[in-house]
Design an enzyme around this catalytic site. Structure first.
Site, PDB file in Angstrom:
ATOM      1  CB  ILE A  18      -0.955  -0.006   1.222  1.00  0.00           C
ATOM      2  CG1 ILE A  18      -1.830  -1.274   1.209  1.00  0.00           C
ATOM      3  CG2 ILE A  18      -1.845   1.229   1.214  1.00  0.00           C
ATOM      4  CD1 ILE A  18      -2.707  -1.437   2.455  1.00  0.00           C
ATOM      5  CG  ASP A  37      10.533  -0.337   3.551  1.00  0.00           C
ATOM      6  OD1 ASP A  37       9.329  -0.232   3.245  1.00  0.00           O
ATOM      7  OD2 ASP A  37      11.043  -1.407   3.954  1.00  0.00           O
ATOM      8  CG  ASP A  60      14.488  -1.348  12.603  1.00  0.00           C
ATOM      9  OD1 ASP A  60      13.251  -1.188  12.772  1.00  0.00           O
ATOM     10  OD2 ASP A  60      15.116  -2.289  13.135  1.00  0.00           O
ATOM     11  CB  SER A 143      -6.184  -2.797  10.500  1.00  0.00           C
ATOM     12  OG  SER A 143      -6.722  -4.057  10.151  1.00  0.00           O
ATOM     13  CE1 TYR A 157      -1.228  -5.751  10.975  1.00  0.00           C
ATOM     14  CE2 TYR A 157      -3.549  -6.336  10.961  1.00  0.00           C
ATOM     15  CZ  TYR A 157      -2.485  -5.643  10.413  1.00  0.00           C
ATOM     16  OH  TYR A 157      -2.690  -4.847   9.310  1.00  0.00           O
ATOM     17  CE  LYS A 161      -2.343  -1.199  11.295  1.00  0.00           C
ATOM     18  NZ  LYS A 161      -1.035  -0.671  10.813  1.00  0.00           N
ATOM     19  CB  THR A 192       0.285  -6.004   0.184  1.00  0.00           C
ATOM     20  OG1 THR A 192       0.118  -6.508   1.521  1.00  0.00           O
ATOM     21  CG2 THR A 192      -0.755  -4.936  -0.091  1.00  0.00           C
TER      22      THR A 192
HETATM   23  N1  LIG Z   1      -2.718  -5.470   3.275  1.00  0.00           N
HETATM   24  C1  LIG Z   1      -3.828  -5.417   3.968  1.00  0.00           C
HETATM   25  O1  LIG Z   1      -4.780  -6.190   3.753  1.00  0.00           O
HETATM   26  C2  LIG Z   1      -4.007  -4.397   5.054  1.00  0.00           C
HETATM   27  C3  LIG Z   1      -5.276  -4.259   5.646  1.00  0.00           C
HETATM   28  C4  LIG Z   1      -5.441  -3.305   6.652  1.00  0.00           C
HETATM   29  C5  LIG Z   1      -4.373  -2.524   7.052  1.00  0.00           C
HETATM   30  N2  LIG Z   1      -3.161  -2.702   6.440  1.00  0.00           N
HETATM   31  C6  LIG Z   1      -2.066  -1.842   6.881  1.00  0.00           C
HETATM   32  O2  LIG Z   1      -1.540  -1.170   5.753  1.00  0.00           O
HETATM   33  C7  LIG Z   1      -0.155  -0.926   5.952  1.00  0.00           C
HETATM   34  C8  LIG Z   1       0.651  -1.407   4.762  1.00  0.00           C
HETATM   35  O3  LIG Z   1       0.475  -2.799   4.639  1.00  0.00           O
HETATM   36  P1  LIG Z   1       0.974  -3.608   3.359  1.00  0.00           P
HETATM   37  O4  LIG Z   1       0.023  -4.711   3.179  1.00  0.00           O
HETATM   38  O5  LIG Z   1       1.254  -2.675   2.261  1.00  0.00           O
HETATM   39  O6  LIG Z   1       2.351  -4.224   3.939  1.00  0.00           O
HETATM   40  P2  LIG Z   1       3.722  -4.672   3.217  1.00  0.00           P
HETATM   41  O7  LIG Z   1       4.256  -5.813   4.017  1.00  0.00           O
HETATM   42  O8  LIG Z   1       3.522  -4.878   1.741  1.00  0.00           O
HETATM   43  O9  LIG Z   1       4.656  -3.410   3.426  1.00  0.00           O
HETATM   44  C9  LIG Z   1       5.127  -3.065   4.695  1.00  0.00           C
HETATM   45  C10 LIG Z   1       6.462  -2.358   4.523  1.00  0.00           C
HETATM   46  O10 LIG Z   1       6.886  -1.962   5.831  1.00  0.00           O
HETATM   47  C11 LIG Z   1       8.280  -2.185   5.905  1.00  0.00           C
HETATM   48  N3  LIG Z   1       8.676  -2.359   7.311  1.00  0.00           N
HETATM   49  C12 LIG Z   1       8.336  -3.390   8.124  1.00  0.00           C
HETATM   50  N4  LIG Z   1       8.943  -3.241   9.311  1.00  0.00           N
HETATM   51  C13 LIG Z   1       9.659  -2.085   9.261  1.00  0.00           C
HETATM   52  C14 LIG Z   1      10.506  -1.398  10.166  1.00  0.00           C
HETATM   53  N5  LIG Z   1      10.772  -1.895  11.399  1.00  0.00           N
HETATM   54  N6  LIG Z   1      11.067  -0.228   9.778  1.00  0.00           N
HETATM   55  C15 LIG Z   1      10.845   0.265   8.538  1.00  0.00           C
HETATM   56  N7  LIG Z   1      10.078  -0.365   7.614  1.00  0.00           N
HETATM   57  C16 LIG Z   1       9.492  -1.520   7.974  1.00  0.00           C
HETATM   58  C17 LIG Z   1       8.531  -3.439   5.090  1.00  0.00           C
HETATM   59  O11 LIG Z   1       9.895  -3.560   4.696  1.00  0.00           O
HETATM   60  C18 LIG Z   1       7.571  -3.233   3.918  1.00  0.00           C
HETATM   61  O12 LIG Z   1       8.210  -2.561   2.849  1.00  0.00           O
HETATM   62  C19 LIG Z   1       0.188  -1.595   7.284  1.00  0.00           C
HETATM   63  O13 LIG Z   1       0.136  -0.615   8.301  1.00  0.00           O
HETATM   64  C20 LIG Z   1      -0.911  -2.594   7.475  1.00  0.00           C
HETATM   65  O14 LIG Z   1      -1.123  -2.891   8.842  1.00  0.00           O
HETATM   66  C21 LIG Z   1      -2.952  -3.607   5.459  1.00  0.00           C
END
Ligand SMILES: NC(=O)c1ccc[n+]([C@@H]2O[C@H](COP(=O)([O-])OP(=O)(O)OC[C@H]3O[C@@H](n4cnc5c(N)ncnc54)[C@H](O)[C@@H]3O)[C@@H](O)[C@H]2O)c1
Length: 252
Positions: A18, A37, A60, A143, A157, A161, A192
């Site tokens: 996202i 990231d 990080d 979320s 998780y 959130k 994703t």
């Molecule tokens: N995908 C879904 O269905 C969904 C649904 C509801 C909410 N969300 C939220 O949307 C957001 C994005 O989710 P996504 O599905 O794109 O995830 P993703 O796993 O594709 O991307 C997450 C990114 O965060 C980075 N990351 C993780 N830990 C880190 C750290 N300690 N420091 C810096 N970077 C770090 C990872 O390297 C990755 O690039 C999240 O907050 C997730 O909780 C996602």
């Protein structure tokens, strides 16, 4: 003319999913985007693909010194920050569990990224916005798992959130006096790398799809429009609110 022309933006988790979808939209709309990231290879690759308006900020977010250094780099290069979008998070699929079965270590690792990490990025991002004195927009990511039964069996998780959603409202109150707006986005289930393990299982995938009255799950592109709106001046009267872009999952 872009809707975000010249806006200096940091997008955490911008190397994937996202966050990456938002970064693509922000660059299209003329923003300068730092991809914060911990995955340096992906952050560099995505920045290269997005061109001159994107740059990697490898950090990080569980580590305060690392987060502070990333925002210091933004301060040094641009002297200000207009928008901060916090997407970086983890969901430990296969390890997260109902409360009586949940390992403390899984809880701690989830909260280190999802709660402490969002706190630290907001802290250093807000400090830079306040120092620059131009206000700004912060957009956090909640979320449905923090609000509804779609979080069942994901104690760490879902509750992390919910913590972010609470923090968003408090920040909106406390930062309003500096002209900084703080809102939250609540995505539905989006395909994703975070959710890949879930979608690899056809049974879970069908269940997740059925949760969305709109009849399908989402894509990162589905989530980009709300982020552009919230970072732009089009939303200048919105703060402390959560915007559900979830295919209707939360009306169930
Ligand atoms: N995908 C879904 O269905 C969904 C649904 C509801 C909410 N969300 C939220 O949307 C957001 C994005 O989710 P996504 O599905 O794109 O995830 P993703 O796993 O594709 O991307 C997450 C990114 O965060 C980075 N990351 C993780 N830990 C880190 C750290 N300690 N420091 C810096 N970077 C770090 C990872 O390297 C990755 O690039 C999240 O907050 C997730 O909780 C996602």
């Amino acid at each position: 003319m872009g809707r975000l022309d010249g806006k200096i933006t940091v997008i955490t988790g911008g190397a994937s999913g996202i966050g990456r979808g938002a970064a693509e939209a922000f660059v299209r709309e003329g923003a300068m985007v730092g991809l914060l990231d911990r995955n340096s290879a992906m952050a560099e690759q995505v920045a290269g693909e997005l061109g001159d308006l994107a740059f990697p900020l490898v950090a990080d977010q569980t580590n305060e010194a690392s987060v502070a250094a990333a925002f210091e780099e933004v301060r040094r290069r641009f002297g200000r920050l207009d928008a901060l979008l916090t997407y970086a998070a983890v969901q430990l699929v296969g390890e997260d569990a109902p409360v009586h079965e949940l390992d403390l270590d899984v809880w701690e690792r989830t909260y280190a990224v999802n709660a402490r990490g969002v706190f630290l990025t907001c802290k250093h991002g807000a400090k830079l916005m306040i120092e620059a004195g131009n206000g700004g927009s912060i957009v956090n990511t909640g979320s449905p798992t923090g609000l509804t039964m779609s979080g069942a069996e994901y104690t760490a998780y879902g509750s992390s959130k919910a913590a972010v959603m609470g923090m968003t409202r408090i920040m909106a109150h406390d930062l309003a006096r500096y002209g900084i707006r703080v809102n939250g986005i609540v995505p539905g289930s989006i395909v994703t790398p975070l959710t890949k393990k879930l979608y690899d299982d056809p049974e879970i995938s069908a269940k997740l799809t059925a949760l969305h009255p709109i009849g399908r799950v989402g894509t990162p592109e589905d989530m980009a429009g709300i982020a552009v709106f919230l970072a732009s001046d089009e939303s200048k009267f919105a703060t402390g609110a959560h915007f559900f872009v979830d295919g209707g999952i939360s009306v169930r």
